[in-house]
Design an enzyme around this catalytic site. Structure first.
Site, PDB file in Angstrom:
ATOM      1  N   SER A 111      37.700  51.095  53.587  1.00 46.04           N
ATOM      2  CA  SER A 111      36.816  50.951  52.421  1.00 46.04           C
ATOM      3  C   SER A 111      36.051  52.239  52.111  1.00 46.04           C
ATOM      4  O   SER A 111      35.538  52.911  53.013  1.00 46.04           O
ATOM      5  CB  SER A 111      35.823  49.818  52.667  1.00 46.04           C
ATOM      6  OG  SER A 111      34.908  49.771  51.587  1.00 46.04           O
TER       7      SER A 111
ATOM      8  N   LYS B 189      37.109  36.861  48.757  1.00 44.84           N
ATOM      9  CA  LYS B 189      36.330  36.751  47.512  1.00 44.84           C
ATOM     10  C   LYS B 189      36.217  35.328  46.982  1.00 44.84           C
ATOM     11  O   LYS B 189      35.205  34.969  46.384  1.00 44.84           O
ATOM     12  CB  LYS B 189      36.948  37.635  46.427  1.00 44.84           C
ATOM     13  CG  LYS B 189      36.626  39.091  46.641  1.00 44.84           C
ATOM     14  CD  LYS B 189      37.119  39.952  45.512  1.00 44.84           C
ATOM     15  CE  LYS B 189      36.788  41.388  45.839  1.00 44.84           C
ATOM     16  NZ  LYS B 189      37.208  42.330  44.825  1.00 44.84           N
TER      17      LYS B 189
ATOM     18  N   ASP C 275      33.057  42.808  39.537  1.00 44.86           N
ATOM     19  CA  ASP C 275      34.403  43.346  39.285  1.00 44.86           C
ATOM     20  C   ASP C 275      34.759  43.293  37.796  1.00 44.86           C
ATOM     21  O   ASP C 275      35.521  44.137  37.311  1.00 44.86           O
ATOM     22  CB  ASP C 275      35.456  42.547  40.074  1.00 44.86           C
ATOM     23  CG  ASP C 275      35.526  42.974  41.539  1.00 44.86           C
ATOM     24  OD1 ASP C 275      35.106  44.098  41.865  1.00 44.86           O
ATOM     25  OD2 ASP C 275      36.006  42.155  42.360  1.00 44.86           O
TER      26      ASP C 275
ATOM     27  N   GLY D  10      49.345  39.363  39.577  1.00 43.53           N
ATOM     28  CA  GLY D  10      48.415  38.933  40.620  1.00 43.53           C
ATOM     29  C   GLY D  10      47.661  37.707  40.158  1.00 43.53           C
ATOM     30  O   GLY D  10      47.536  37.458  38.948  1.00 43.53           O
TER      31      GLY D  10
ATOM     32  N   LEU E 104      44.530  48.323  40.065  1.00 45.43           N
ATOM     33  CA  LEU E 104      43.268  48.042  40.758  1.00 45.43           C
ATOM     34  C   LEU E 104      43.283  48.576  42.177  1.00 45.43           C
ATOM     35  O   LEU E 104      42.232  48.832  42.771  1.00 45.43           O
ATOM     36  CB  LEU E 104      42.984  46.522  40.789  1.00 45.43           C
ATOM     37  CG  LEU E 104      42.180  45.994  39.598  1.00 45.43           C
ATOM     38  CD1 LEU E 104      42.943  46.140  38.305  1.00 45.43           C
ATOM     39  CD2 LEU E 104      41.771  44.552  39.820  1.00 45.43           C
TER      40      LEU E 104
END
Ligand code: NAP
Length: 288
Positions: free
Chosen positions: A26, A77, A113, A138, A234
């Protein structure tokens, strides 16, 4: 990478972190710590690797450990949503959370997001977009945000592609609930053709394909993007991903995951601190 700069940790330092599995890749710690240091805030941001089996006690622990908040990433998420006291705004609409704010001991879920998605698009296409088709590959947490973002950007038709058609169908149902006027069609990834790809003005990869250690975005998509299309990946990587590199070579305009990452981070930063994020400092962390 450590970008703690002149930030020093002491007994009053407020903490935030990123909950995911894995989190070692990350870039969020570097982004947020650079922003805290730049503004002289006594805050620090740490990686919080948490497996699915331990998500519930880890999220409850944010409250008891005095965290000001956290980001949530793959694969938590959507599963984190029922563990929170309240969902607001886009998190409530999408039932997907990427930012938690701890307020008076309550865990509040937000989703930055969607803003991140639309702002990064607008950086590349400042004149905006009206009508047209967005092909979205997705159907997980990021795809939900991208679908709502595409609706907000003015796309009138979404072509939802996933290897699990039932997941794309349920995303289509969500879009219908949130934006009834938007036409949605579902295509199984195994049936994706050049014709599907070429009808889209915007082509989005919101899967984990292309992340390090994962397979590439399939040729049916990557081979067929070209001039007059905008390709949005993304997935973020240092430099371009395989998809964005190919899209550039084939003449498409490209929106990269790093730019979205900065914008979603800036929105989370503002939720925790109440201050606008130093966007240029965050961008500089990524460009070196
Ligand atoms: P997620 O909820 O776990 O969803 C993953 C998606 O990828 C699902 O649609 C899944 O399909 C698909 N997928 C996984 N492996 C696949 C394969 N081998 N073949 C085809 N499809 C496959 O993850 P997420 O939270 O949506 O994140 C997706 C990506 O977006 C990640 O790379 C994440 O880092 C990135 N992201 C970037 C930003 C940014 O700011 N740039 C923000 C959010 C997310 P099934 O439905 O079949 O399982």
């Amino acid at each position: 990478m450590s970008t703690l700069g002149r930030l020093s940790i002491n007994g009053s330092t407020r903490l935030a972190g990123i909950v995911g599995d894995p989190v070692s890749h990350s870039l969020s710690p570097a982004l947020h710590n650079a922003a805290f240091a730049h503004l002289g805030l006594n805050m620090a941001y740490v990686p919080l690797p948490v497996s699915a089996a331990h998500l519930a006690p880890a999220i409850a622990g944010l409250r008891w450990l005095g965290f000001m908040g956290a980001n949530v990433t793959v694969p938590h998420k959507t599963t984190v949503a029922p563990l929170l006291d309240e969902l607001l705004g886009d998190a409530q609409a999408l039932r997907a959370v990427n930012t938690i704010v701890v307020e008076d001991g309550r865990l509040i879920g937000h989703n930055t997001d969607v803003d991140g998605f639309t702002r990064a698009f607008t950086d590349v296409v400042p004149q905006g977009h009206a009508g047209g088709t967005a092909l979205l590959m997705g159907a997980g947490g990021a795809a939900r945000a991208a679908a709502l973002g595409a609706v907000r950007l003015g796309f009138a038709h979404l072509l939802l592609v996933d290897r699990t058609p039932a997941a794309a169908e349920s995303l289509a149902a969500l879009v219908h609930e949130l934006a009834g006027g938007t036409r949605c069609d579902v295509v199984s990834l195994s049936d994706l053709s050049a014709g599907h790809v070429r009808q889209a003005t915007l082509v989005v990869n919101a899967t984990t394909l292309g992340m390090s250690g994962q397979s590439k975005v399939p040729a049916a998509l990557a081979d067929n993007v070209g001039v007059d299309q905008i390709v949005y990946d993304l997935v973020y990587a240092e430099g371009l991903t395989d998809l964005t590199a190919r899209a550039r070579r084939q003449g498409s305009r490209v929106v990269d995951g790093l730019t979205m990452l900065v914008h979603q981070a800036a929105a989370a930063f503002q939720l925790w601190t109440g201050m606008p994020a130093p966007l240029e400092i965050m961008k500089r962390v990524l460009t070196g």
